[in-house]
Design an enzyme around this catalytic site. Structure first.
Site, PDB file in Angstrom:
ATOM      1  N   CYS A  80     -28.356 -57.158  41.181  1.00 49.10           N
ATOM      2  CA  CYS A  80     -29.254 -56.345  41.748  1.00 49.10           C
ATOM      3  C   CYS A  80     -30.127 -57.056  42.830  1.00 49.10           C
ATOM      4  O   CYS A  80     -30.995 -56.158  43.663  1.00 49.10           O
ATOM      5  CB  CYS A  80     -30.403 -56.196  40.518  1.00 49.10           C
ATOM      6  N   HIS A 323     -31.373 -47.103  40.125  1.00 47.00           N
ATOM      7  CA  HIS A 323     -31.312 -48.339  40.861  1.00 47.00           C
ATOM      8  C   HIS A 323     -29.793 -48.679  41.179  1.00 47.00           C
ATOM      9  O   HIS A 323     -28.889 -49.460  40.398  1.00 47.00           O
ATOM     10  CB  HIS A 323     -31.631 -49.301  39.580  1.00 47.00           C
TER      11      HIS A 323
END
Length: 379
Positions: A80, A323
């Site tokens: 991430c 995301h």
């Protein structure tokens, strides 16, 4: 070492893009950033490209679509934090005198007809046994609730706040606000986190152009300085990510504040790692915006709303935008750029001068997580 500035930014809408392949999404974001900066493509001297699952030589394939070849291209996989790692790489290359102008790109395609969670990591012990992120953050929520008395209503209010930002953000797909009751009544994903407590699955790309102090003002009278760019990895612990705080975020934030010469009380807005409501609340505390255990009270009293102590996730954050892993960290820097120049439209934080961007990425057995980044920008 040269100061480094953001001089242009571009982004696609974050949502499922079933008919657009990932390199095209990234090309769109990169070209928008180039056009906004006024830089000629041939004047860009290096590139870093962040992604988690998009294959070999990702950045080269994106830049080829624009006709940009031959330059140094570094592809970053840091889960991430991949996009943020790309920004960190360009910043440090410019500081080291290796270039005056660079581009950081981040992109990911995660949405598919089959749906489901982010793919498991087969060579990691806990992932191979079925660990998925909703379960990790559900354990985090339970720990924080048990230790500090954090409530379900407080967590739900974070989702409501961030959706409000997303509705005002043209890069988010949402156009309807939600209520606390909506969040609590949504289908349960990993108790106590409902579907509206979790970020949606999406595709997207973002890019920023960065320049040295020597050349930045040739292109804009309003560059945004990257005052600190910090990257850290997790240390061995007994619980992985499932704790009521993030040691690596605390460590990276302290270093960023030290490098920037700025304290948390001076931050006007923050885009932080909020894939789940509990993550945003925990990171209020980790980043020094309030004391440990005070996050829930801060939610109740509006400390983190636009107009509060520090506006957190005015874009809607991951909870409203989604995301797409490699895109997130670059998208946060783009949002800082627009906010600190007063160009964020209906979600603008009035008078914003100092912004902080933060990501956490990667589940790795026996350490907290793979990477965390903190960037502090000053307009």
């Amino acid at each position: 070492m040269s100061a480094v500035h953001v001089i242009g930014a571009g982004m696609t809408q974050f949502k499922p893009h079933p008919t657009v392949e990932v390199h095209e999404l990234a090309r769109q974001a990169a070209w928008a950033a180039i056009e906004s900066s006024g830089v000629r493509p041939e004047d860009i001297e290096l590139a870093y490209a962040g992604h988690a699952y998009q294959g070999q030589c990702f950045g080269q394939k994106v830049l080829l679509k624009i006709g940009m070849t031959g330059m140094p291209v570094v592809n970053c996989e840091n889960a991430c934090a991949s996009g943020a790692s790309a920004v960190w790489g360009v910043v440090n290359a410019i500081k080291a005198g290796q270039a005056d102008i660079g581009i950081a790109i981040g992109a990911e395609k995660l949405a598919s007809a089959k749906g489901g969670f982010t793919p498991l990591v087969a060579d990691d012990l806990e992932s191979s046994m079925g660990r998925v992120m909703p379960s990790v953050f559900s354990m985090m929520a339970r720990k924080h609730m048990d230790r500090y008395g954090t409530t379900l209503d407080q967590l739900a209010r974070i989702a409501v706040k961030n959706r409000r930002g997303g509705v005002r953000n043209p890069y988010s797909p949402w156009r309807d606000e939600i209520t606390v009751e909506d969040v609590l009544a949504a289908p349960m994903i990993a108790e106590p986190l409902t579907r509206l407590s979790c970020c949606p699955v999406s595709d997207g790309a973002a890019a920023v152009i960065l320049a040295s102090d020597r050349v930045a003002r040739r292109y804009t009278a309003r560059p945004v300085e990257v005052r600190a760019a910090i990257l850290a990895s997790g240390i061995r612990n007994g619980v992985g990510m499932a704790d009521d705080h993030s040691e690596m975020t605390i460590r990276a934030a302290r270093r960023a504040y030290e490098v920037a010469g700025i304290g948390p009380e001076e931050v006007d807005l923050c885009e932080l790692h909020d894939p789940f409501t509990i993550a945003e609340l925990v990171h209020y505390e980790d980043l020094g915006f309030c004391a440990p255990g005070e996050g829930g009270r801060g939610v109740d009293e509006g400390w983190f709303d636009i107009g509060g102590r520090v506006a957190v996730s005015p874009s809607g954050g991951l909870l409203a935008r989604g995301h797409p892993l490699g895109a997130t960290g670059v998208a946060q820097i783009a949002e800082m750029f627009w906010q600190l120049r007063g160009e964020a439209g209906e979600r603008q934080v009035l008078g914003a001068r100092v912004g902080l961007a933060h990501t956490v990425g990667g589940g790795v057995t026996q350490i907290e997580a793979g990477a965390t980044s903190v960037h502090i920008l000053v307009g």
